[in-house]
Motif scaffolding. Structure first.
Motif, PDB file in Angstrom:
ATOM      1  N   ALA A   1       9.490  -4.060   0.120  1.00  0.00           N
ATOM      2  CA  ALA A   1      10.036  -4.454  -1.179  1.00  0.00           C
ATOM      3  C   ALA A   1       9.663  -3.439  -2.251  1.00  0.00           C
ATOM      4  O   ALA A   1      10.468  -3.135  -3.146  1.00  0.00           O
ATOM      5  CB  ALA A   1       9.530  -5.840  -1.570  1.00  0.00           C
ATOM      6  N   PHE A   2       8.440  -2.871  -2.157  1.00  0.00           N
ATOM      7  CA  PHE A   2       8.032  -1.882  -3.154  1.00  0.00           C
ATOM      8  C   PHE A   2       8.816  -0.584  -2.978  1.00  0.00           C
ATOM      9  O   PHE A   2       9.207   0.051  -3.975  1.00  0.00           O
ATOM     10  CB  PHE A   2       6.531  -1.608  -3.057  1.00  0.00           C
ATOM     11  CG  PHE A   2       5.977  -0.912  -4.262  1.00  0.00           C
ATOM     12  CD1 PHE A   2       5.676  -1.628  -5.408  1.00  0.00           C
ATOM     13  CD2 PHE A   2       5.769   0.457  -4.261  1.00  0.00           C
ATOM     14  CE1 PHE A   2       5.183  -0.991  -6.540  1.00  0.00           C
ATOM     15  CE2 PHE A   2       5.280   1.108  -5.376  1.00  0.00           C
ATOM     16  CZ  PHE A   2       4.983   0.377  -6.527  1.00  0.00           C
TER      17      PHE A   2
ATOM     18  N   VAL B   1       1.711 -10.522  -4.664  1.00  0.00           N
ATOM     19  CA  VAL B   1       1.547  -9.316  -3.856  1.00  0.00           C
ATOM     20  C   VAL B   1       0.498  -8.409  -4.500  1.00  0.00           C
ATOM     21  O   VAL B   1       0.549  -8.134  -5.699  1.00  0.00           O
ATOM     22  CB  VAL B   1       2.878  -8.546  -3.723  1.00  0.00           C
ATOM     23  CG1 VAL B   1       2.647  -7.200  -3.029  1.00  0.00           C
ATOM     24  CG2 VAL B   1       3.887  -9.365  -2.931  1.00  0.00           C
ATOM     25  N   ARG B   2      -0.453  -7.969  -3.696  1.00  0.00           N
ATOM     26  CA  ARG B   2      -1.458  -7.011  -4.170  1.00  0.00           C
ATOM     27  C   ARG B   2      -0.871  -5.611  -4.086  1.00  0.00           C
ATOM     28  O   ARG B   2      -0.283  -5.237  -3.064  1.00  0.00           O
ATOM     29  CB  ARG B   2      -2.715  -7.110  -3.302  1.00  0.00           C
ATOM     30  CG  ARG B   2      -3.857  -6.231  -3.765  1.00  0.00           C
ATOM     31  CD  ARG B   2      -5.145  -6.634  -3.060  1.00  0.00           C
ATOM     32  NE  ARG B   2      -6.247  -5.770  -3.445  1.00  0.00           N
ATOM     33  CZ  ARG B   2      -6.846  -4.899  -2.637  1.00  0.00           C
ATOM     34  NH1 ARG B   2      -6.440  -4.798  -1.372  1.00  0.00           N
ATOM     35  NH2 ARG B   2      -7.838  -4.158  -3.048  1.00  0.00           N
ATOM     36  N   ILE B   3      -1.005  -4.824  -5.155  1.00  0.00           N
ATOM     37  CA  ILE B   3      -0.399  -3.495  -5.230  1.00  0.00           C
ATOM     38  C   ILE B   3      -1.486  -2.434  -5.188  1.00  0.00           C
ATOM     39  O   ILE B   3      -2.439  -2.475  -5.966  1.00  0.00           O
ATOM     40  CB  ILE B   3       0.427  -3.343  -6.522  1.00  0.00           C
ATOM     41  CG1 ILE B   3       1.493  -4.443  -6.609  1.00  0.00           C
ATOM     42  CG2 ILE B   3       1.081  -1.963  -6.586  1.00  0.00           C
ATOM     43  CD1 ILE B   3       2.169  -4.515  -7.969  1.00  0.00           C
ATOM     44  N   GLN B   4      -1.330  -1.471  -4.285  1.00  0.00           N
ATOM     45  CA  GLN B   4      -2.230  -0.323  -4.205  1.00  0.00           C
ATOM     46  C   GLN B   4      -1.404   0.951  -4.317  1.00  0.00           C
ATOM     47  O   GLN B   4      -0.617   1.268  -3.421  1.00  0.00           O
ATOM     48  CB  GLN B   4      -2.995  -0.320  -2.876  1.00  0.00           C
ATOM     49  CG  GLN B   4      -4.003  -1.435  -2.718  1.00  0.00           C
ATOM     50  CD  GLN B   4      -4.735  -1.366  -1.386  1.00  0.00           C
ATOM     51  OE1 GLN B   4      -4.259  -0.749  -0.438  1.00  0.00           O
ATOM     52  NE2 GLN B   4      -5.890  -2.013  -1.313  1.00  0.00           N
ATOM     53  N   LEU B   5      -1.565   1.688  -5.421  1.00  0.00           N
ATOM     54  CA  LEU B   5      -0.913   2.982  -5.607  1.00  0.00           C
ATOM     55  C   LEU B   5      -1.980   4.054  -5.496  1.00  0.00           C
ATOM     56  O   LEU B   5      -2.921   4.087  -6.286  1.00  0.00           O
ATOM     57  CB  LEU B   5      -0.224   3.057  -6.965  1.00  0.00           C
ATOM     58  CG  LEU B   5       0.938   2.085  -7.187  1.00  0.00           C
ATOM     59  CD1 LEU B   5       1.594   2.351  -8.540  1.00  0.00           C
ATOM     60  CD2 LEU B   5       1.963   2.200  -6.074  1.00  0.00           C
ATOM     61  N   VAL B   6      -1.834   4.920  -4.505  1.00  0.00           N
ATOM     62  CA  VAL B   6      -2.871   5.886  -4.180  1.00  0.00           C
ATOM     63  C   VAL B   6      -2.266   7.275  -4.108  1.00  0.00           C
ATOM     64  O   VAL B   6      -1.168   7.459  -3.574  1.00  0.00           O
ATOM     65  CB  VAL B   6      -3.543   5.538  -2.827  1.00  0.00           C
ATOM     66  CG1 VAL B   6      -4.638   6.547  -2.497  1.00  0.00           C
ATOM     67  CG2 VAL B   6      -4.118   4.123  -2.865  1.00  0.00           C
TER      68      VAL B   6
ATOM     69  N   ALA C   1       0.864  -1.187   0.000  1.00  0.00           N
ATOM     70  CA  ALA C   1       0.000   0.000   0.000  1.00  0.00           C
ATOM     71  C   ALA C   1       0.892   1.226   0.000  1.00  0.00           C
ATOM     72  O   ALA C   1       1.513   1.562   1.011  1.00  0.00           O
ATOM     73  CB  ALA C   1      -0.918  -0.012   1.222  1.00  0.00           C
ATOM     74  N   PHE C   2       0.943   1.935  -1.137  1.00  0.00           N
ATOM     75  CA  PHE C   2       1.966   2.962  -1.338  1.00  0.00           C
ATOM     76  C   PHE C   2       1.347   4.212  -1.945  1.00  0.00           C
ATOM     77  O   PHE C   2       0.529   4.146  -2.865  1.00  0.00           O
ATOM     78  CB  PHE C   2       3.043   2.403  -2.276  1.00  0.00           C
ATOM     79  CG  PHE C   2       4.304   3.207  -2.315  1.00  0.00           C
ATOM     80  CD1 PHE C   2       5.245   3.100  -1.296  1.00  0.00           C
ATOM     81  CD2 PHE C   2       4.561   4.069  -3.362  1.00  0.00           C
ATOM     82  CE1 PHE C   2       6.413   3.837  -1.324  1.00  0.00           C
ATOM     83  CE2 PHE C   2       5.733   4.807  -3.409  1.00  0.00           C
ATOM     84  CZ  PHE C   2       6.666   4.693  -2.387  1.00  0.00           C
ATOM     85  N   GLY C   3       1.737   5.381  -1.420  1.00  0.00           N
ATOM     86  CA  GLY C   3       1.237   6.652  -1.917  1.00  0.00           C
ATOM     87  C   GLY C   3       2.194   7.295  -2.904  1.00  0.00           C
ATOM     88  O   GLY C   3       3.416   7.202  -2.754  1.00  0.00           O
ATOM     89  N   VAL C   4       1.640   7.959  -3.916  1.00  0.00           N
ATOM     90  CA  VAL C   4       2.457   8.618  -4.934  1.00  0.00           C
ATOM     91  C   VAL C   4       1.924  10.020  -5.203  1.00  0.00           C
ATOM     92  O   VAL C   4       0.738  10.289  -5.048  1.00  0.00           O
ATOM     93  CB  VAL C   4       2.476   7.815  -6.253  1.00  0.00           C
ATOM     94  CG1 VAL C   4       3.185   6.482  -6.067  1.00  0.00           C
ATOM     95  CG2 VAL C   4       1.061   7.576  -6.781  1.00  0.00           C
TER      96      VAL C   4
ATOM     97  N   ALA D   1       3.260   3.681   3.384  1.00  0.00           N
ATOM     98  CA  ALA D   1       4.383   4.540   3.009  1.00  0.00           C
ATOM     99  C   ALA D   1       4.044   5.245   1.709  1.00  0.00           C
ATOM    100  O   ALA D   1       3.023   4.963   1.074  1.00  0.00           O
ATOM    101  CB  ALA D   1       5.665   3.716   2.854  1.00  0.00           C
ATOM    102  N   GLY D   2       4.905   6.175   1.311  1.00  0.00           N
ATOM    103  CA  GLY D   2       4.699   6.878   0.052  1.00  0.00           C
ATOM    104  C   GLY D   2       5.939   7.626  -0.350  1.00  0.00           C
ATOM    105  O   GLY D   2       6.900   7.743   0.411  1.00  0.00           O
ATOM    106  N   VAL D   3       5.918   8.128  -1.582  1.00  0.00           N
ATOM    107  CA  VAL D   3       6.984   9.001  -2.057  1.00  0.00           C
ATOM    108  C   VAL D   3       6.340  10.350  -2.352  1.00  0.00           C
ATOM    109  O   VAL D   3       5.277  10.416  -2.982  1.00  0.00           O
ATOM    110  CB  VAL D   3       7.696   8.419  -3.297  1.00  0.00           C
ATOM    111  CG1 VAL D   3       6.756   8.248  -4.476  1.00  0.00           C
ATOM    112  CG2 VAL D   3       8.902   9.271  -3.677  1.00  0.00           C
TER     113      VAL D   3
END
Length: 314
Positions: A287-288, A120-125, A94-97, A143-145
């Motif tokens: 890992a992401f 792995v399930r990917i969530q880009l939010v 679960a990752f923020g962009v 987490a996020g970038v």
């Protein structure tokens, strides 16, 4: 009652004696028989009766058997689930962009990560750094970038890379020298990220520079994404700004009518990873993060392909 006692009990039922169960478990026979005896004492029943030189489960033993099998199966399933996550064989990243992250990360990053971690399930939010920061702080994302500056209350921030912002115009007269914030405020300006406005870190940085210079930035046109801003600049409707990474990603579609110069005092977008302070990221998200970090490093090495000065038509 312990898992070990249930395991020894089931082994004794299956093999028909304590000695055979001990051999299958690679243990000494007294260890097995002692644990089964303690289990019997706790339950207040006899689980085995001797028949010849072997053991046969009593009615109590036969009653216990399916329950013991179910308990050990559940434990094994829980162990496997945790191992899947630990070894990135499952779980969710679960990752923020931020809004322009597609110019730096791209669909091929997701494609490569999915290839390496297919379960792995990917969530880009996220559409903007301020939105990502709020979601991470609230625990909605791990987490996020983001682009700095941000409100870092309750967050750990780890710098990732820096990208220079350039002034873009189709008018050669506007590109004769490096841009200043004072001249930027006087010209027809097209800015992106209109939805988040002053919350957007890039706009926030420009606004702070303008305030220190005693001028005000009032865009002639506000749009949502950098591509539209660049297209309008190509058409001569106004000037805009763009990071070198954006220009790198858009170089094949940009008209030769567009040029750019740096700012006299260089302005940068600083990218950073964020997560809640002291939080332990799941293996999938960790890992992401590593994959994103490697991709940003690759982009950083290629930024020199975009010259800091470029004349329209060159």
């Amino acid at each position: 009652m312990t898992l070990q006692q249930l395991q020894y009990f089931l082994a004794s039922v299956e093999h028909g004696s304590f000695s055979a169960a001990a051999e299958a478990l690679h243990l000494a026979q007294p260890s097995v028989s002692e644990q089964v005896r303690r289990l019997e004492d706790e339950l207040g029943v006899t689980l085995f009766q001797r028949v010849g030189r072997g053991l046969v489960a009593t009615e109590a033993g036969r009653t216990l058997r399916p329950h013991a099998e179910r308990v050990l199966a559940e434990v094994e399933g829980a162990r496997d689930a945790v191992v899947d996550v630990r070894e990135v064989r499952g779980g969710t990243a679960a990752f923020g962009v931020f809004g322009t992250s597609r110019y730096y990360l791209g669909a091929d990053l997701v494609r490569a990560f999915h290839r390496d971690h297919p379960d792995v399930r990917i969530q880009l939010v996220g559409q903007n750094s301020s939105e990502v920061v709020d979601a991470v702080r609230a625990g909605e994302l791990e987490a996020g970038v983001v682009v700095l500056p941000i409100d870092d209350a309750g967050l750990d921030v780890r710098p990732a890379m820096r990208d220079e912002l350039l002034f873009c115009s189709a008018d050669p007269a506007h590109l004769r020298s490096a841009m200043t914030i004072e001249r930027l405020a006087r010209g027809p300006l097209v800015l992106y990220d209109v939805t988040f406005g002053a919350q957007d870190p890039t706009r926030r940085q420009l606004t702070e520079l303008a305030q220190r210079a005693g001028v005000t930035l009032e865009p002639l046109i506000d749009v949502e994404d950098p591509e539209t801003a660049l297209d309008l600049a190509v058409e001569g409707l106004g000037d805009t700004i763009a990071a070198r990474g954006t220009l790198l990603a858009q170089r094949r579609r940009l008209s030769g009518r567009l040029g750019w110069v740096p700012f006299a005092e260089p302005i940068y977008d600083d990218f950073a990873f964020v997560w809640r302070r002291g939080a332990h990221l799941s293996p999938a998200t960790r890992a992401f993060v590593q994959a994103v970090e490697e991709r940003l490093a690759s982009v950083r090495r290629r930024l020199d392909r975009v010259p800091r000065r470029h004349r329209p038509g060159a």
